[in-house]
Write an enzyme that holds these catalytic residues in place. Structure first.
Site, PDB file in Angstrom:
ATOM      1  N   GLU A   1      46.597  55.695   2.242  1.00  0.00           N
ATOM      2  CA  GLU A   1      45.439  55.088   1.584  1.00  0.00           C
ATOM      3  C   GLU A   1      45.797  53.625   1.411  1.00  0.00           C
ATOM      4  O   GLU A   1      46.451  53.240   0.449  1.00  0.00           O
ATOM      5  CB  GLU A   1      45.171  55.788   0.250  1.00  0.00           C
ATOM      6  CG  GLU A   1      43.756  55.546  -0.231  1.00  0.00           C
ATOM      7  CD  GLU A   1      43.588  54.191  -0.888  1.00  0.00           C
ATOM      8  OE1 GLU A   1      43.515  53.160  -0.162  1.00  0.00           O
ATOM      9  OE2 GLU A   1      43.538  54.169  -2.123  1.00  0.00           O
TER      10      GLU A   1
ATOM     11  N   GLU B   1      44.736  42.699   0.579  1.00  0.00           N
ATOM     12  CA  GLU B   1      46.073  43.288   0.407  1.00  0.00           C
ATOM     13  C   GLU B   1      46.840  43.372   1.733  1.00  0.00           C
ATOM     14  O   GLU B   1      48.057  43.519   1.736  1.00  0.00           O
ATOM     15  CB  GLU B   1      46.052  44.691  -0.221  1.00  0.00           C
ATOM     16  CG  GLU B   1      45.410  44.739  -1.584  1.00  0.00           C
ATOM     17  CD  GLU B   1      45.493  46.129  -2.228  1.00  0.00           C
ATOM     18  OE1 GLU B   1      46.412  46.903  -1.907  1.00  0.00           O
ATOM     19  OE2 GLU B   1      44.630  46.419  -3.083  1.00  0.00           O
TER      20      GLU B   1
HETATM   21  N1  LIG Z   1      54.781  48.084   3.114  1.00  0.00           N
HETATM   22  C1  LIG Z   1      54.810  49.043   2.191  1.00  0.00           C
HETATM   23  N2  LIG Z   1      55.861  49.889   2.097  1.00  0.00           N
HETATM   24  C2  LIG Z   1      55.894  50.853   1.153  1.00  0.00           C
HETATM   25  N3  LIG Z   1      54.913  51.038   0.254  1.00  0.00           N
HETATM   26  C3  LIG Z   1      53.846  50.231   0.308  1.00  0.00           C
HETATM   27  C4  LIG Z   1      53.739  49.209   1.266  1.00  0.00           C
HETATM   28  N4  LIG Z   1      52.578  48.540   1.066  1.00  0.00           N
HETATM   29  C5  LIG Z   1      51.978  49.125   0.017  1.00  0.00           C
HETATM   30  N5  LIG Z   1      52.730  50.155  -0.450  1.00  0.00           N
HETATM   31  C6  LIG Z   1      52.398  51.053  -1.551  1.00  0.00           C
HETATM   32  O1  LIG Z   1      51.245  51.768  -1.135  1.00  0.00           O
HETATM   33  C7  LIG Z   1      50.540  52.239  -2.268  1.00  0.00           C
HETATM   34  C8  LIG Z   1      49.055  52.057  -1.989  1.00  0.00           C
HETATM   35  S1  LIG Z   1      48.010  52.762  -3.220  1.00  0.00           S
HETATM   36  C9  LIG Z   1      47.875  54.444  -2.666  1.00  0.00           C
HETATM   37  C10 LIG Z   1      48.832  55.397  -3.399  1.00  0.00           C
HETATM   38  C11 LIG Z   1      48.695  56.857  -3.008  1.00  0.00           C
HETATM   39  N6  LIG Z   1      48.933  57.093  -1.590  1.00  0.00           N
HETATM   40  C12 LIG Z   1      47.343  57.401  -3.363  1.00  0.00           C
HETATM   41  O2  LIG Z   1      46.536  57.613  -2.449  1.00  0.00           O
HETATM   42  O3  LIG Z   1      47.062  57.593  -4.547  1.00  0.00           O
HETATM   43  C13 LIG Z   1      51.075  51.461  -3.460  1.00  0.00           C
HETATM   44  O4  LIG Z   1      51.787  52.319  -4.302  1.00  0.00           O
HETATM   45  C14 LIG Z   1      51.974  50.398  -2.839  1.00  0.00           C
HETATM   46  O5  LIG Z   1      53.090  50.063  -3.662  1.00  0.00           O
END
Ligand SMILES: Nc1ncnc2c1ncn2[C@@H]1O[C@H](CSCC[C@H](N)C(=O)O)[C@@H](O)[C@H]1O
Ligand SMILES: Nc1ncnc2c1ncn2[C@@H]1O[C@H](CSCC[C@H](N)C(=O)O)[C@@H](O)[C@H]1O
Lengths: 360, 360
Positions: free
Chosen positions: A120, A129
């Site tokens: 997501e 983002e």
């Molecule tokens: N390059 C990266 N490597 C690891 N985590 C990442 C990332 N870019 C973003 N994230 C993480 O991705 C998440 C996106 S929000 C979605 C969170 C969860 N999958 C859900 O659906 O509820 C955040 O927690 C953020 O810290």
């Protein structure tokens, strides 16, 4: 341009390290239903598969994949949220299947390639983002040749809207400028320093803040006053970073409401879960963030307000060109430009107006 | 601990790059009057002197020093605000005297030592932002042996207060927790994932946010219900960084209001402009941020709320120990601990309570 990791953490990742923020996403029923259904209505495609969850946050998607029968789920997350994800995985009894890995997706190493990547990654107006970059990176390194992406497709939409925010922001801007002129007088009178020379810069700063920053808003469908247009389609299996670095489109919209004003445009997105060519979804799921009274999402819509607003009638046509680029200072933020002209059904044409916006 | 410059910019300096924020400080009449008077009522001490303004922002203090007759003013500023400072300097006709230098104080080189260092370095509760470190660094490198510091002295104050914020924050915290329990039920019922295991961490996060984060408030003097105590005195000419890294103090306060509740403590500061031993101020100027109806400042007071609140009567004595340290994650933020006990005039003593707070 190289990204300073510490700065990226201070600006971006920090919010995701709070349960409060994860809970906001977990409380978005439209979002949750879409991912839940995409997994459980296509359960056979997850059975005995290896899955990678990019940015697992609380671990929710990874846990669902395990519950749907995945053999192994790698759940990668950059923030300390991993600690909570591990607790959740364990207390839901899927610790033999879900492996939570703390690190940024770009840097972790998995022991094997995976059948499915789920993530997501969508920000405001889809691309804010820039997290899809990390999904692309994960796909190119870790997805098997015939693997599937969840979601598989994404689209960006634009439509003309009417909104009271147009007048409100203009009022705020004007009152801020009035305040400034009072301030100039006082500073000169009491403190012997003339600051008039800063007026131009202050005006620009305030214009940018009040008039040129796009706004989050949850619009009522009635506020959409023209036909929506798709300005970008992304095939998650094949998209490259260079394709999403910049979004450019020509679009037109026919006004569907009589005697009103175009306050500006709203942008939103949808994503689809269609599985892969080899394993097409039994049940295709759509997650849309379009204006809705029954199914609003935490993404709402991004609103770009025009000043002045344009008077329009039903049947008028808006022709516009749209361009979105990443901000030089912060690759996760965007700069948007519209050039827009209004054509009456008579053929009469108003001169094009251009507006520049910042998605902060 | 080494500070990542990019991160420090993202977290700290960025706000100062906005005219809007500089304007907020320039509109604080109490602050402006104090610096203005400290310069113009001691004009003879500035005449033909060389001055360094640490963190010149808009350039206001540097311009005043020039107007007061300084021979040369070095105006150092880390952000792009230098561009505006230069414009202001020029349009006020002091460009031959004020030299605006863009860079962080720690890194710039001046062509000579200076007679006076002036700086407005005070953050909330004096030390938040840790900017005094940069003033100390400037002093040790660039102030002549008999030079003067403007301001020359600073003090931190604490007093017990009553405030409706105590109940309000507790209500907000409780409603956030109620919300959480509803969320847990829904997530289990609709999405088959039990998140109960996160309750402890969520509670801690919310406690920290609602109950343990100090608050900005502009208190009415009537809200101060006990004698204020000084917990730190700083001689700006001689203080070292190690002396301000951590602030520890024992203090006591006599309750001066009958039949009320102590909601917590408020902290504020004052600074004095006394000139130097060789050039003592003709007119000593004080800038205080104590609770005031007539002369409030943009600093307000920092409020530390206790839960539960303590019932007290006139004549009761509060004995407390205070300790403040820099946060490990961000050296510009602070962590505060109070241990506090209440003694009735009868000699009866309530057990000590300890509370921990974050100045964010
Ligand atoms: N390059 C990266 N490597 C690891 N985590 C990442 C990332 N870019 C973003 N994230 C993480 O991705 C998440 C996106 S929000 C979605 C969170 C969860 N999958 C859900 O659906 O509820 C955040 O927690 C953020 O810290
Ligand atoms: N180490 C450092 N080097 C240079 N500038 C610094 C600094 N630390 C803080 N500053 C700057 O110091 C200013 C403090 S605010 C005070 C601005 C101005 N002197 C006035 O009185 O109105 C900010 O503009 C900030 O960017």
């Amino acid at each position: 341009p190289s990204v300073d990791k510490g700065v990226d953490f201070a600006n971006y990742f920090c919010t995701y390290a709070f349960l409060f923020h994860q809970k906001e996403m977990l409380s978005d029923r439209v979002r949750m239903d879409a991912y839940y259904n995409s997994i459980f209505q296509n359960q056979i495609h997850f059975r005995n598969k290896t899955v990678l969850d990019v940015g697992t946050g609380s671990g929710i998607l990874a846990i669902w994949c395990a519950q749907a029968g995945a053999q192994k789920v790698y759940a990668v997350e950059a923030t300390k949220m991993t600690e909570h994800a591990r607790e959740l995985v364990k207390s839901n009894g899927v610790e033999d299947i879900v492996e939570v890995i703390e690190g940024s997706m770009e840097e972790v190493t998995l022991p094997e390639k995976v059948d499915i990547i789920i993530s997501e990654w969508m920000g405001y107006f889809l691309l804010r983002e820039s997290m899809f970059d990390s999904v692309i990176c994960a796909r190119d390194r870790w997805l098997k040749p015939n693997g599937a992406m969840y979601p598989s497709h994404a689209r960006m939409w634009i439509a003309p809207i009417r909104s009271g925010l147009g007048d409100q922001k203009m009022d705020e801007y004007e009152s801020s400028m009035n305040d400034w002129f009072g301030f100039l007088e006082e500073t000169e009178a009491h403190y012997g320093v003339n600051m008039n020379v800063l007026t131009k810069s202050f005006r620009e700063e305030q214009k940018k803040y009040y008039l040129q920053t796009s706004l989050w808003n949850s619009l009522h469908p009635h506020q959409v006053i023209g036909t929506p247009a798709i300005i970008k389609e992304i095939d998650c299996l094949n998209a490259t970073v260079s394709e999403i670095l910049s979004v450019k489109a020509q679009f037109s919209s026919t006004i569907t409401t009589d005697k009103t004003r175009v306050s500006g445009f709203a942008g939103w997105f949808d994503v689809h879960f269609r599985g892969s060519r080899d394993n097409p979804a039994t049940q295709e799921v759509e997650l849309t963030t379009a204006p809705s009274t029954d199914n609003p999402t935490h993404w709402g819509q991004q609103v770009f307000l025009f000043h002045p607003q344009l008077r329009v009638n039903e049947g008028d046509a808006l022709g516009a060109s749209f361009s979105m680029n990443r901000s030089k200072e912060n690759h996760r933020l965007m700069e948007v430009e519209f050039a827009c002209e209004l054509r009456h059904p008579s053929g009469k044409c108003l001169p094009a107006v251009t507006s520049k916006f910042y998605i902060e």
